[in-house]
Motif scaffolding. Structure first.
Motif, mmCIF file in Angstrom:
data_model
loop_
_atom_site.group_PDB
_atom_site.id
_atom_site.type_symbol
_atom_site.label_atom_id
_atom_site.label_comp_id
_atom_site.label_asym_id
_atom_site.label_seq_id
_atom_site.Cartn_x
_atom_site.Cartn_y
_atom_site.Cartn_z
ATOM 1 N N MET A 229 0.279 -3.513 -3.734
ATOM 2 C CA MET A 229 -0.569 -4.702 -3.527
ATOM 3 C C MET A 229 -1.995 -4.045 -4.579
ATOM 4 N N ASP A 230 -2.555 -4.865 -5.035
ATOM 5 C CA ASP A 230 -3.562 -4.519 -5.758
ATOM 6 C C ASP A 230 -4.890 -4.662 -4.894
ATOM 7 N N LYS A 231 -5.606 -3.670 -4.657
ATOM 8 C CA LYS A 231 -6.660 -3.790 -3.640
ATOM 9 C C LYS A 231 -8.000 -4.581 -4.585
ATOM 10 N N GLY A 232 -8.063 -4.467 -5.696
ATOM 11 C CA GLY A 232 -8.972 -5.339 -6.221
ATOM 12 C C GLY A 232 -8.776 -6.741 -6.347
ATOM 13 N N ARG A 233 -7.466 -7.310 -6.147
ATOM 14 C CA ARG A 233 -7.106 -8.799 -5.898
ATOM 15 C C ARG A 233 -7.796 -9.312 -4.561
ATOM 16 N N LEU A 234 -8.198 -8.289 -3.724
ATOM 17 C CA LEU A 234 -8.540 -8.793 -2.377
ATOM 18 C C LEU A 234 -9.924 -9.150 -2.286
ATOM 19 N N GLY A 235 -10.488 -10.362 -2.813
ATOM 20 C CA GLY A 235 -11.848 -10.815 -2.898
ATOM 21 C C GLY A 235 -12.624 -10.525 -1.641
ATOM 22 N N THR B 143 -6.903 1.996 3.768
ATOM 23 C CA THR B 143 -5.716 3.239 4.252
ATOM 24 C C THR B 143 -4.643 2.216 4.754
ATOM 25 N N VAL B 144 -4.796 1.086 5.157
ATOM 26 C CA VAL B 144 -3.404 0.391 5.546
ATOM 27 C C VAL B 144 -2.776 -0.158 4.497
ATOM 28 N N ILE B 145 -3.312 -0.385 3.467
ATOM 29 C CA ILE B 145 -2.793 -1.073 2.300
ATOM 30 C C ILE B 145 -2.060 0.256 1.717
ATOM 31 N N ASP B 146 -2.609 1.415 1.804
ATOM 32 C CA ASP B 146 -2.095 2.678 1.063
ATOM 33 C C ASP B 146 -0.986 3.028 1.904
ATOM 34 N N GLN B 147 -0.622 2.884 3.226
ATOM 35 C CA GLN B 147 0.363 3.073 4.043
ATOM 36 C C GLN B 147 1.348 2.111 3.729
ATOM 37 N N LEU B 148 1.204 1.018 3.744
ATOM 38 C CA LEU B 148 2.176 -0.085 3.357
ATOM 39 C C LEU B 148 2.941 0.051 2.006
ATOM 40 N N GLN B 149 2.043 0.602 1.079
ATOM 41 C CA GLN B 149 2.688 0.722 -0.472
ATOM 42 C C GLN B 149 3.470 1.930 -0.127
ATOM 43 N N ILE B 150 3.081 2.917 0.396
ATOM 44 C CA ILE B 150 3.945 4.269 0.703
ATOM 45 C C ILE B 150 5.289 3.964 1.473
ATOM 46 N N ARG B 151 5.264 3.260 2.512
ATOM 47 C CA ARG B 151 6.342 2.734 3.328
ATOM 48 C C ARG B 151 7.134 1.781 2.426
ATOM 49 N N ASP B 152 6.953 0.960 1.605
ATOM 50 C CA ASP B 152 7.637 0.313 0.903
ATOM 51 C C ASP B 152 8.230 0.761 -0.196
ATOM 52 N N SER B 153 7.577 1.707 -0.811
ATOM 53 C CA SER B 153 8.161 3.081 -1.990
ATOM 54 C C SER B 153 9.128 3.448 -1.424
ATOM 55 N N LEU B 154 9.179 4.257 -0.130
ATOM 56 C CA LEU B 154 10.232 4.861 0.638
ATOM 57 C C LEU B 154 11.441 3.953 0.871
ATOM 58 N N ARG B 155 11.063 2.942 1.357
ATOM 59 C CA ARG B 155 12.219 2.069 1.724
ATOM 60 C C ARG B 155 12.983 1.658 0.474
ATOM 61 N N THR B 156 12.218 1.403 -0.581
ATOM 62 C CA THR B 156 12.987 1.071 -1.802
ATOM 63 C C THR B 156 13.849 2.234 -2.540
ATOM 64 N N TYR B 157 13.565 3.752 -2.204
ATOM 65 C CA TYR B 157 13.859 4.497 -2.606
ATOM 66 C C TYR B 157 15.374 4.854 -1.839
ATOM 67 N N ASN B 158 15.000 4.889 -0.519
ATOM 68 C CA ASN B 158 16.222 4.984 0.624
ATOM 69 C C ASN B 158 17.228 3.927 0.291
ATOM 70 N N THR B 159 17.109 2.749 -0.055
ATOM 71 C CA THR B 159 18.077 1.655 -0.315
ATOM 72 C C THR B 159 18.784 2.050 -1.356
ATOM 73 N N LEU B 160 18.219 2.284 -2.453
ATOM 74 C CA LEU B 160 18.602 2.875 -3.723
ATOM 75 C C LEU B 160 19.752 3.881 -3.648
ATOM 76 N N VAL B 161 19.321 4.857 -2.889
ATOM 77 C CA VAL B 161 20.057 6.140 -2.573
ATOM 78 C C VAL B 161 21.435 5.603 -1.885
#
Length: 95
Positions: free
Chosen positions: A1-7, A22-40
């Protein structure tokens, strides 16, 4: 999610902006890990069929590479399409 787009974040207090960031960063990390785990999991399940050696056979390795490439291309396409739809929805809501 692009933080700059949140006007609306500009109207928040600095503490709330920091919390939201911080919440947005945590969501992005969680989403990246979920994608990686699904791929593996998907590529391992689809491609690895024997455990006779501690390394992959050539056909297993080629399958894993192909699977990972397809998965990443699909993820990128889906992300781009979602961004297009999101922009279209934002444009119509601005009118």
């Amino acid at each position: 999610m692009d933080k700059g787009r949140l006007g609306d974040m500009g109207t928040l207090a600095p503490e709330d902006q920091a919390r939201m960031s911080t919440v947005i960063d945590q969501l992005q990390i969680r989403d990246s890990l979920r994608t990686y785990n699904t791929l593996v999991e998907k590529c391992f399940t689809d491609c690895v069929d024997t455990f006779w050696r501690k390394t992959l056979h050539k056909h297993e390795e080629a399958c894993v590479k192909r699977c990972a490439e397809k998965f990443m291309k699909h993820s990128m396409r889906a992300g781009l399409r979602f961004a297009e739809l999101n922009q279209g929805a934002a444009a119509t809501s601005d009118k």
